[in-house]
Write a protein that holds these residues in place. Sequence first.
Motif, PDB file in Angstrom:
ATOM      1  N   LEU A  64       0.825  -1.210   0.000  1.00 37.75           N
ATOM      2  CA  LEU A  64       0.000   0.000   0.000  1.00 37.75           C
ATOM      3  C   LEU A  64       0.861   1.263   0.000  1.00 37.75           C
ATOM      4  N   ILE A  65       1.900   1.259   0.818  1.00 31.30           N
ATOM      5  CA  ILE A  65       2.786   2.421   0.900  1.00 31.30           C
ATOM      6  C   ILE A  65       3.492   2.655  -0.434  1.00 31.30           C
ATOM      7  N   LEU A  69       3.160   5.885  -3.026  1.00 28.83           N
ATOM      8  CA  LEU A  69       4.341   6.633  -3.453  1.00 28.83           C
ATOM      9  C   LEU A  69       4.471   6.678  -4.973  1.00 28.83           C
ATOM     10  N   LEU A  70       4.114   5.551  -5.639  1.00 23.75           N
ATOM     11  CA  LEU A  70       4.329   5.442  -7.077  1.00 23.75           C
ATOM     12  C   LEU A  70       3.117   5.812  -7.917  1.00 23.75           C
ATOM     13  N   ASP A  80       6.563   6.818 -13.288  1.00 28.81           N
ATOM     14  CA  ASP A  80       5.678   6.004 -14.124  1.00 28.81           C
ATOM     15  C   ASP A  80       6.098   4.528 -14.134  1.00 28.81           C
ATOM     16  N   ILE A  81       6.302   3.978 -12.946  1.00 32.55           N
ATOM     17  CA  ILE A  81       6.728   2.573 -12.860  1.00 32.55           C
ATOM     18  C   ILE A  81       5.729   1.709 -12.084  1.00 32.55           C
ATOM     19  N   ILE A  90      10.850  -3.014  -6.005  1.00 32.39           N
ATOM     20  CA  ILE A  90      10.917  -2.024  -4.918  1.00 32.39           C
ATOM     21  C   ILE A  90      10.180  -2.534  -3.679  1.00 32.39           C
ATOM     22  N   ALA A  91       8.986  -3.069  -3.867  1.00 30.02           N
ATOM     23  CA  ALA A  91       8.219  -3.589  -2.738  1.00 30.02           C
ATOM     24  C   ALA A  91       8.951  -4.744  -2.071  1.00 30.02           C
ATOM     25  N   GLN A  92       9.518  -5.638  -2.871  1.00 29.32           N
ATOM     26  CA  GLN A  92      10.213  -6.788  -2.301  1.00 29.32           C
ATOM     27  C   GLN A  92      11.508  -6.395  -1.608  1.00 29.32           C
TER      28      GLN A  92
END
Length: 221
Positions: A64-65, A69-70, A80-81, A90-92
Amino acid sequence: MGDGREIFGIVVLSVQVSLTASLIGMAIGAPLGGWICTLRGRARRIWLAIFSALLAVPTVVVGLIVYILLSRSGPLGWLDILFTPTAIVIAQVIITLPVITVFSHRACAGQWAEHGDQIRLDIRARWRQVTELMRMARAGLVTAFLVAFGRAISEVGAVMIVGGNIRGSTRVMTTAITLETRQGNFNVAVALGVILVAISFLVTVLTWWVTRERGQRTNTA
């Protein structure tokens, strides 16, 4: 979805993003774990408590965070990723970083307790002390990496949120299993589940082997 090439692509993407995230997490978390060992007193306890607490943060909250952010209205929306493999990585990374930091600290703590005074005498610069400590604890760092990779490749909540489970783009094994089960395609879901379990089992065996080898070397020494 039942094409063998598509299933193969899903497996490859799953391994790629999880491996990339684990390597990035390792590059950050391993030095952090070693650095925490070199701290004294309250500072060490505070940093260790922070990363230990982060282990308990639900992965969907991390997703969620990262999503906020993205997203286009978020502070990093210009990149735009969102809904790309990069977003999953990024999440992992955020998910695996506390794992690697805590396990790296455990790996380095014994070496620091035994050789810390000598390292301080021989090496002045803190970053070189950490580098030497990581070299001495490299078997334990391998264990930290394997544990992080196992957690990353089995993650579903955060990956679903930031990746979107887009066919041919961001669909990984965990999200594909969820989708195929909902659609009643149990053959595909089971096939992917078997592959995921096999990979997890392999990681577990490697972790056990590395831990066992490290224990034998310690006893021999």
